[in-house]
Design an enzyme around this catalytic site. Structure first.
Site, PDB file in Angstrom:
ATOM      1  N   ASP A  20       0.868  -1.172   0.000  1.00  0.00           N
ATOM      2  CA  ASP A  20       0.000   0.000   0.000  1.00  0.00           C
ATOM      3  C   ASP A  20       0.914   1.235   0.000  1.00  0.00           C
ATOM      4  OD1 ASP A  20      -2.141   1.708  -0.005  1.00  0.00           O
ATOM      5  OD2 ASP A  20      -3.280   0.609   1.484  1.00  0.00           O
TER       6      ASP A  20
HETATM    7  C1  BGC Z   1      -5.078   3.197   0.030  1.00  0.00           C
HETATM    8  C2  BGC Z   1      -5.296   2.171  -1.059  1.00  0.00           C
HETATM    9  C3  BGC Z   1      -5.118   2.807  -2.412  1.00  0.00           C
HETATM   10  C4  BGC Z   1      -3.777   3.465  -2.491  1.00  0.00           C
HETATM   11  C5  BGC Z   1      -3.477   4.088  -3.854  1.00  0.00           C
HETATM   12  C6  BGC Z   1      -3.811   4.008  -0.173  1.00  0.00           C
HETATM   13  O1  BGC Z   1      -3.733   5.071   0.695  1.00  0.00           O
HETATM   14  O2  BGC Z   1      -5.039   2.553   1.279  1.00  0.00           O
HETATM   15  O3  BGC Z   1      -6.562   1.606  -0.921  1.00  0.00           O
HETATM   16  O4  BGC Z   1      -5.292   1.836  -3.410  1.00  0.00           O
HETATM   17  O5  BGC Z   1      -3.701   4.468  -1.500  1.00  0.00           O
HETATM   18  O6  BGC Z   1      -4.243   5.190  -4.080  1.00  0.00           O
END
Ligand code: BGC
Length: 734
Positions: A289
């Protein structure tokens, strides 16, 4: 995701030609860096929008004109495997650099968060799951995939499959609710829709199941918080949708931010290597993530970036989102023998395999015709699917004295700031909506020629407008439709709440309207189950509208006037008061289940029952269940029963099948959903419905992570929600 032998050979040949640096480059996901066009550092700008010094709109304007560095030189050098973005023209430009100017011509994965539609915004997942319509869930995913490809996106950070039992957690909005069975059906439908388009290869994307794993079990519902659980709970509650997605061939997974039993999921080789890639058989790759590798230092599991990067890659995390730690340190780590070439090759092979599976080597670019398709108004079939999904996701929670549907000829009063906010219908994680596509509830009512006076009075934040409230009270219509709930920004990431009652002064507004003798119909717009104890008791009717996407207004007005008979059910339990959370129907029994007597598992100051249970939802007609019969064959238990539409309009009921393992070697849930079917019946019509429970689905995972089916007594329930059920018993020997 299955590759042919020829495709596999292509991947191996390519891998054989790559330098160490080029291999590391594939593990790097870049986002365009914002490099200027404003006077303060970018981090400060984010702080400014967070603390309200600048508005979202001002922030949007600054972002639209800000200069960006797309790291073209790194792409040219083969040091970028994936880029985040949703601009088709830019996507083509960057792909061209990767394909034509890098040494090996490896195309880019273009990743983006397309959680519930891109420009065609569908209901948030917690709402759509409540349609209990697998076919719909698949069709909306397929349309999202098609639109994504037209925007240059070939990798969607979806579906979000976190089974969520605590409504304080803001991200409940993004996932399919609290039940592992429903979440698994949702997972299958979404993977089929996103990945297996039958139209053409341009119309599908690689899915990214997230957040792996147990992110939603964060203590106290506080986002990013620690999680602790037994192996059986992990396997029985949180893993099932991921297992289902992998069975459907999901291409990738995103490791979650949280630690699980002390090990952050970013560096957790037990969950990544043993379970996900081993047992569940992920053939594609795992991405971190955003910035999560670096956060392992803050977690206190790695000393520095280098240590965090090495731990992550060794644990089975293949791609770095956001930190460039792999980019900066992995080549040296391989040279130093801290990461083996075999480990690196495995990660690269997985990423290349997804690119090959997507057909990117043959067809990396977005066609101009696809871009043109979305240059103007949304195509009609997109609008129609947004509307169908919105209609099927609406849940009627209360309808005292059949006050609904309203008669279009009678004037009513409309209140609530949210009623006139087209920008608030889309819900969390909608990143490409256009205001002109969005239909507010007020606009939806106007579209059908409804007769009403409108007074905003108040919204989820800010003061109550006393003048407007007085006008609403003084108006001569007895019925008030009150649109109340949450702003989009109140759910989604980093949006946990300790108080999940209707926020701001909205309840006060409702109280004043009720006290003035008005009949109040609440239409809720919200991203999480709210604690609705007061509303459930005092209001005349409640429609759960969630954030239904761009067609929200039209769908709600159709339900208000009875053009559509609501058929949605709750994918999550609703509490009466805050302190009941986490609240979910499929909890284990205690030795002292809550009753009126003192020494039982309950609260002194709150009911033990939910406000509205999982699976609940009314209709403008009524349904009766009778004559439950259980029959058994070699592999299945079949629950057959008569479902009758006892009202005077046609309607659709979601008939549900639950099971309880009465005595087992581990304490089992009081009920577990095991099947459902949407059944449409004309007024007065009855039908025999058969729901099948496969015996192989009657077991559970023990604390060794082993699936066991134990002989014994099972209770089987059928009904229109998880509380009001017919029951029977069956003794099964496996
Ligand atoms: C979130 C994810 C997301 C990623 C990219 C993160 O902060 O937890 O769900 O896919 O950002 O945008």
């Amino acid at each position: 995701m299955k590759l042919t032998e020829t495709q596999k050979k292509f991947v191996e040949d390519l891998l054989g030609k790559m330098t160490l640096e080029e291999k590391v480059g594939q593990l790097n996901q870049d986002s365009p860096s914002i490099v200027g066009g404003f006077d303060v550092p970018f981090e400060e700008l984010i702080e400014m929008v967070t603390d309200g010094r600048i508005s979202q709109e001002e922030f949007g304007k600054i972002m639209a004109t800000a200069e960006r560095d797309y790291h073209e030189d790194d792409i040219r050098a083969g040091m970028v495997g994936s880029v985040m973005g949703n601009d088709p023209v830019k996507a083509n430009e960057l792909q061209r650099i990767a394909v034509e100017e890098s040494r090996l011509g490896i195309p880019l994965l273009m990743g983006f968060d397309v959680i519930h539609g891109l420009r065609s915004v569908f209901p948030i997942a917690i709402a759509e799951a409540g349609s209990f319509d697998d076919d719909l869930m698949e069709r909306t995913a397929r349309m999202a995939a098609k639109e994504s490809r037209a925007y240059g996106i070939n990798w969607n950070f979806a579906p979000m499959l976190d089974v969520a039992r605590d409504s304080r957690w803001g991200r409940v909005s993004e996932g399919p609710g609290e039940d592992p069975y429903l979440a698994s059906k949702f997972a299958r439908a979404k993977i089929k829709g996103l990945q297996n388009s039958t139209d053409s290869t341009e119309n599908y994307v690689a899915a990214c199941t997230k957040h792996y794993i147990a992110y939603s079990a964060c203590e106290a519902g506080r986002d990013y918080n620690t999680t602790t659980m037994s192996t059986s709970q992990l396997y029985n509650v949180y893993l099932p949708p991921f297992r289902a997605a992998m069975e459907e061939g999901a291409c990738s997974a995103m490791a979650s931010f949280n630690d699980l039993n002390g090990v952050p999921c970013t560096v957790n080789s037990y969950t990544l290597r043993d379970i996900l890639k081993g047992e569940l058989g992920l053939e594609g790759f795992v991405v971190s993530d955003a910035n999560a590798i670096r956060e392992c230092v803050v977690h206190g599991i790695a000393e520095d970036d280098v240590d965090a990067g090495i731990q992550a890659l060794n644990a089975g995390l293949d791609m770095d989102m956001g930190t460039r730690i792999f980019y900066d340190h992995i080549a040296q780590a391989v040279k130093d023998g801290k990461v083996s070439m075999e480990t690196l090759d495995d990660a690269v092979r997985r990423i290349l395999s997804v690119k090959v599976w997507l057909g990117l080597f043959e067809n990396p670019y977005v066609d101009q015709s696809a871009i043109d398709a979305y240059a103007k108004a949304l195509p009609e079939n997109h609008v129609a699917l947004c509307q169908e999904a919105a209609e099927k996701s609406i849940v009627l929670l209360k309808n005292q004295d059949n006050i609904l549907p309203l008669n279009k000829e009678n004037k009513f009063t409309l209140v609530g700031e949210l009623a006139d906010r087209p920008d608030e219908v889309v819900g969390a994680w909608s990143l490409a909506w256009q205001k002109d596509d969005c239909v507010s509830i007020k606009a939806g009512l106007e579209n059908v020629g409804a007769k009403f006076e409108y007074y905003p009075v108040c919204g989820p934040e800010g003061e109550l407008n006393i003048e407007e409230l007085k006008s609403a009270i003084d108006s001569d219509s007895e019925i008030v439709v009150a649109v109340v709930g949450e702003y989009t920004s109140m759910s989604g990431e980093a949006s946990s709440k300790a108080d999940i009652t209707i926020p701001g002064h909205q309840r006060e507004m409702l109280k004043k309207l009720v006290a003035a003798g008005k009949k109040v119909v609440a239409v809720l717009m919200n991203g999480r189950p709210l604690a609705l104890g007061w509303e459930a008791e005092k209001l005349n009717a409640i429609i759960e509208g969630w954030h239904l996407g761009i067609q929200m207004g039209n769908a709600i007005s159709k339900v208000l006037f009875g053009e559509i008979n609501p058929s949605g059910k709750l994918s999550s339990t609703f509490s009466s008061v805050n302190g009941q959370e986490p609240m979910y129907y499929n909890h284990p029994n205690t030795g002292r289940p809550g009753t009126k007597s003192k020494f039982t598992s309950k609260y002194l100051d709150a009911p033990i029952e939910p406000c509205f249970p999982f699976g609940y939802g009314l209709s403008y007609t009524t349904f009766e269940y009778s004559d439950l019969k259980l029959t058994e064959n070699k592999d299945e238990i079949i629950a057959s029963f008569i479902l009758k539409n006892t009202g005077d309009v046609a309607g659709t009921e979601v008939a549900q099948l639950y099971m309880q393992d009465v005595a087992a070697s581990l304490v089992r849930p009081v009920k577990e959903l095991k099947g459902y079917e949407r059944v449409t019946l004309a007024a007065g019509q009855s039908k025999e419905v058969k729901l099948t429970l496969r015996k192989c689905d009657m077991g559970f995972y023990n604390n060794q992570g082993k699936y066991v089916c134990e002989d014994g007594l099972f209770r089987i329930y059928v009904g229109g929600n998880s509380c009001d059920v017919l029951d029977g018993e069956v003794r099964v020997a496996f």
